[in-house]
Scaffold this motif. Structure first.
Motif, PDB file in Angstrom:
ATOM      1  N   ALA A 182     -25.820  20.480  75.159  1.00 37.26           N
ATOM      2  CA  ALA A 182     -27.108  20.918  75.695  1.00 37.26           C
ATOM      3  C   ALA A 182     -26.926  21.611  77.036  1.00 37.26           C
ATOM      4  N   LEU A 183     -26.166  21.004  77.919  1.00 37.89           N
ATOM      5  CA  LEU A 183     -25.933  21.614  79.229  1.00 37.89           C
ATOM      6  C   LEU A 183     -25.224  22.954  79.116  1.00 37.89           C
ATOM      7  N   GLU A 184     -24.339  23.064  78.120  1.00 37.71           N
ATOM      8  CA  GLU A 184     -23.517  24.264  77.968  1.00 37.71           C
ATOM      9  C   GLU A 184     -24.167  25.327  77.069  1.00 37.71           C
ATOM     10  N   ASP A 185     -25.370  25.062  76.584  1.00 40.31           N
ATOM     11  CA  ASP A 185     -26.064  26.007  75.699  1.00 40.31           C
ATOM     12  C   ASP A 185     -25.267  26.303  74.437  1.00 40.31           C
ATOM     13  N   ALA A 186     -24.570  25.292  73.930  1.00 38.00           N
ATOM     14  CA  ALA A 186     -23.799  25.495  72.697  1.00 38.00           C
ATOM     15  C   ALA A 186     -24.721  25.753  71.508  1.00 38.00           C
ATOM     16  N   ARG A 187     -25.885  25.118  71.521  1.00 39.52           N
ATOM     17  CA  ARG A 187     -26.925  25.340  70.513  1.00 39.52           C
ATOM     18  C   ARG A 187     -28.279  25.100  71.188  1.00 39.52           C
ATOM     19  N   PRO A 188     -29.355  25.585  70.590  1.00 39.74           N
ATOM     20  CA  PRO A 188     -30.673  25.283  71.153  1.00 39.74           C
ATOM     21  C   PRO A 188     -30.909  23.779  71.239  1.00 39.74           C
ATOM     22  N   ALA A 189     -31.612  23.353  72.270  1.00 39.96           N
ATOM     23  CA  ALA A 189     -31.835  21.926  72.497  1.00 39.96           C
ATOM     24  C   ALA A 189     -32.567  21.277  71.331  1.00 39.96           C
ATOM     25  N   THR A 190     -33.477  22.011  70.698  1.00 46.42           N
ATOM     26  CA  THR A 190     -34.194  21.435  69.559  1.00 46.42           C
ATOM     27  C   THR A 190     -33.247  21.127  68.407  1.00 46.42           C
ATOM     28  N   GLU A 191     -32.265  21.992  68.190  1.00 44.61           N
ATOM     29  CA  GLU A 191     -31.285  21.747  67.129  1.00 44.61           C
ATOM     30  C   GLU A 191     -30.408  20.549  67.467  1.00 44.61           C
ATOM     31  N   LEU A 192     -30.016  20.445  68.727  1.00 44.34           N
ATOM     32  CA  LEU A 192     -29.173  19.322  69.140  1.00 44.34           C
ATOM     33  C   LEU A 192     -29.923  18.004  68.987  1.00 44.34           C
ATOM     34  N   TRP A 193     -31.206  18.015  69.307  1.00 42.36           N
ATOM     35  CA  TRP A 193     -31.991  16.789  69.097  1.00 42.36           C
ATOM     36  C   TRP A 193     -32.018  16.429  67.614  1.00 42.36           C
ATOM     37  N   ASP A 194     -32.243  17.421  66.761  1.00 44.43           N
ATOM     38  CA  ASP A 194     -32.269  17.151  65.325  1.00 44.43           C
ATOM     39  C   ASP A 194     -30.938  16.590  64.841  1.00 44.43           C
ATOM     40  N   LEU A 195     -29.836  17.048  65.422  1.00 44.55           N
ATOM     41  CA  LEU A 195     -28.527  16.516  65.036  1.00 44.55           C
ATOM     42  C   LEU A 195     -28.396  15.035  65.378  1.00 44.55           C
ATOM     43  N   SER A 196     -29.086  14.610  66.414  1.00 46.60           N
ATOM     44  CA  SER A 196     -29.016  13.196  66.803  1.00 46.60           C
ATOM     45  C   SER A 196     -29.856  12.303  65.889  1.00 46.60           C
ATOM     46  N   ARG A 197     -30.660  12.907  65.013  1.00 47.74           N
ATOM     47  CA  ARG A 197     -31.573  12.130  64.171  1.00 47.74           C
ATOM     48  C   ARG A 197     -31.203  12.196  62.689  1.00 47.74           C
TER      49      ARG A 197
END
Length: 237
Positions: A182-197
């Motif tokens: 998230a900090l590094e903008d590797a992917r959009p934050a919304t996508e990263l949140w979805d990956l955690s779920r």
């Protein structure tokens, strides 16, 4: 007896250069943190976002509508004084990262986790030179000490405000790697949140959605996205 609530006493919130950063003034008076420290932040965009929160208050001050102010207060009053301890706590997530703990069945969940999480572990290896290894089951298995040391050094190097954002990114997602991404903008934050779920969505497909759990998750999701925005504002020119 009615509960006392702070009332708006100022007409205008402004931003000024102050102590090597940017402070907020309410009709010329400096804003202080709850611990009475100067509310000085590292970037003008962050200071302007905080000033907008103060300007948006009506007759009564509602702290819950001032997320950037709250995060800046935490950076100054808490993280600044416990930087090493906070960094140690967050770096420790690498030894039990969500992305490393995989189901051993059914095959559909095993495949879904691998397709979602393996690319993020590969990204972390390429970006930081640190390889985390997936394991099946929930029993803890220590990760490579050298990899953990590389992650730890990066986390300890964060400034107080970035570490404050990172604290929520990691704590809410359960993943050091997703927080870094998230900090590094590797992917959009919304996508990263979805990956955690991934696990939660799979459970819902089997048993149906729990509306109360979904409501709690929605709050956490917004806190995760705020932490990303706060981190971005901290680094903004």
């Amino acid at each position: 007896m009615s509960e006392w609530k702070a009332k708006r006493f100022w007409k205008e919130a402004t931003v000024v250069e102050d102590q090597g950063g940017f402070g907020i003034r309410l009709d010329g008076r400096p804003v202080k943190t709850p611990a009475k420290a100067a509310l000085v932040v590292p970037s003008r965009p962050l200071a302007e976002a905080i000033a907008r929160e103060w300007d948006a208050q009506d007759e009564l001050i509602r702290p819950e509508t001032m997320p950037n102010t709250r995060s800046a207060n935490a950076a100054i009053d808490k993280v600044h004084h416990q930087h090493a301890e906070v960094a140690d706590m967050l770096a420790a997530y690498g030894d039990a990262d969500l992305l490393c703990y995989r189901a051993d069945s059914p095959d559909s969940l095993v495949q879904r986790q691998a397709e979602a999480w393996d690319p993020m572990l590969n990204w972390a290896k390429a970006r930081f030179g640190a390889q985390l290894v997936p394991v099946a089951g929930v029993m803890h298995r220590p990760q490579n000490a050298k990899a953990l040391a590389l992650f730890s050094a990066h986390v300890h190097a964060m400034d107080d405000f970035t570490l404050t954002a990172f604290h929520d990114l990691v704590g809410l997602s359960g993943s050091l790697v997703l927080g870094l991404a998230a900090l590094e903008d590797a992917r959009p934050a919304t996508e990263l949140w979805d990956l955690s779920r991934i696990d939660e969505r799979w459970q819902e497909e089997q048993w149906g959605a729990d509306e109360e759990a979904r409501a709690v998750e929605a709050v956490k999701r917004e806190e995760f996205l705020h932490a990303k925005r706060f981190g971005d504002l901290t680094k903004a020119a």
